[in-house]
Design an enzyme around this catalytic site. Structure first.
Site, PDB file in Angstrom:
ATOM      1  N   SER A 144       0.856  -1.181   0.000  1.00  0.00           N
ATOM      2  CA  SER A 144       0.000   0.000   0.000  1.00  0.00           C
ATOM      3  C   SER A 144       0.886   1.223   0.000  1.00  0.00           C
ATOM      4  O   SER A 144       2.004   1.199   0.532  1.00  0.00           O
ATOM      5  CB  SER A 144      -0.911   0.026   1.229  1.00  0.00           C
ATOM      6  OG  SER A 144      -1.595   1.262   1.339  1.00  0.00           O
ATOM      7  N   TYR A 164      -2.124  -0.073  10.477  1.00  0.00           N
ATOM      8  CA  TYR A 164      -2.179  -0.518   9.088  1.00  0.00           C
ATOM      9  C   TYR A 164      -0.943  -0.082   8.313  1.00  0.00           C
ATOM     10  O   TYR A 164      -0.369  -0.868   7.542  1.00  0.00           O
ATOM     11  CB  TYR A 164      -3.442   0.033   8.440  1.00  0.00           C
ATOM     12  CG  TYR A 164      -3.613  -0.325   6.991  1.00  0.00           C
ATOM     13  CD1 TYR A 164      -4.033  -1.592   6.604  1.00  0.00           C
ATOM     14  CD2 TYR A 164      -3.391   0.619   5.990  1.00  0.00           C
ATOM     15  CE1 TYR A 164      -4.209  -1.918   5.270  1.00  0.00           C
ATOM     16  CE2 TYR A 164      -3.574   0.308   4.658  1.00  0.00           C
ATOM     17  CZ  TYR A 164      -3.973  -0.964   4.297  1.00  0.00           C
ATOM     18  OH  TYR A 164      -4.151  -1.278   2.974  1.00  0.00           O
TER      19      TYR A 164
END
Length: 296
Positions: A144, A164
């Site tokens: 990501s 995250y």
């Protein structure tokens, strides 16, 4: 389609919805036999039905909790039993809980790290022997832009993705380690790092077109739109195929230029204007005419 993956067997995790669903459809259209899984049985069955109705081959194991090592092992064995081996692994499944460092509970932290970083470790661990048995293959991790070392990991530097962002940075590093470990086995390992993609879950955070949420979401981008699941699926097809036979260790940012801009987006016209006087004083601009233009 070009049947670039004819005869290949692809394991895709988290196929219930979003990017993984689109990847399953695309890899199947390219000739691969798909083995999917999801903790949401209803969503997993829907994806399987979509692939089959489009003429593709797909089996799915659901509900499946890949944070349990026995179930990660079961997925690898199931895939091998169904289609005789495994050639491609696309690690897509993840879960997260939002929060800054200070506002995250220890349970939130463990949940996100486990389901975003530990899950692809476990699945890879149990699929690798099957790839090796086929004489090689391709592992594609889903990183990501949040895992890059810029800002907080979320547009606008909002402090909501602490665990995250750390987990995705770990995924990128795990892929790099495996790139080196598995090269002697002819197993290529690459990562795709998406920016903000218009998945059903993503759109809950990115707002509607014209909203303030959407403005914040798009501010870091050099290409002024959200990504689409097909943008990611295109890259997975390439990295899974022999077209990428000399590509390993790549972290491919598919993010509309978010990472390239440092999360700042394109320069604002008023910011450029503020520097024009200084530039004029410190340098002599030499503009050359281009075809179709007139010299001044």
């Amino acid at each position: 389609m070009t049947a670039r993956l004819q005869g290949k067997v692809a394991v895709i995790t988290g196929t219930g919805r979003g990017m993984a669903r689109q990847v399953a459809l695309r890899l199947a259209a390219e000739g691969a036999s798909i083995v999917g899984c999801d903790i949401d049985a209803e969503a997993a069955e829907e994806t399987q039905a979509l692939v089959r109705s489009a003429g593709g081959k797909m089996e799915s194991l659901h509900p499946l909790d890949l944070s349990v090592e026995e179930q990660a092992h079961a997925l690898a064995e199931f895939a091998s039993e169904q289609f005789g081996g495994i050639d491609i692994l696309h690690n897509n499944a993840m879960q997260l809980r939002l929060g800054s460092v200070e506002d995250s509970s220890l349970d939130d932290w463990h949940h996100t790290i486990t389901h975003t970083l530990t899950v692809p470790f476990l699945v890879s661990k149990h699929v690798i022997p099957h790839l090796r048995a086929r004489g090689g293959g391709s592992i594609i991790f889903m990183g990501s832009v949040a895992g890059a070392n810029i800002g907080t990991g979320y547009p606008g530097n909002l402090p909501i993705l602490a665990a995250y962002s750390v987990a995705k940075a770990g995924v990128i590093r795990l892929a790099s380690v495996l790139t080196n470990e598995l090269a002697p086995d002819n197993i290529r390992v690459n990562t795709i790092s998406p920016g903000c993609v218009a998945t059903p879950n993503g759109l809950l955070f990115y707002g509607t077109e014209g909203s303030e949420q959407r403005r914040v979401t798009l501010t870091p981008n050099l290409i002024d739109r959200l990504g689409e699941p097909d943008d990611i699926a295109d890259a997975v097809v390439y990295l899974a195929s022999d077209d990428a036979r000399w590509v390993t260790g790549l972290n491919l940012a598919i993010d509309g230029g978010h990472h390239a801009s440092g999360g700042a987006g394109p320069a604002r016209a008023d910011d450029i204007a503020a520097y024009v006087p200084s530039m004029a004083e410190m340098s002599q601009v030499d503009h050359w005419p281009t075809r179709g233009s007139r010299a001044r």
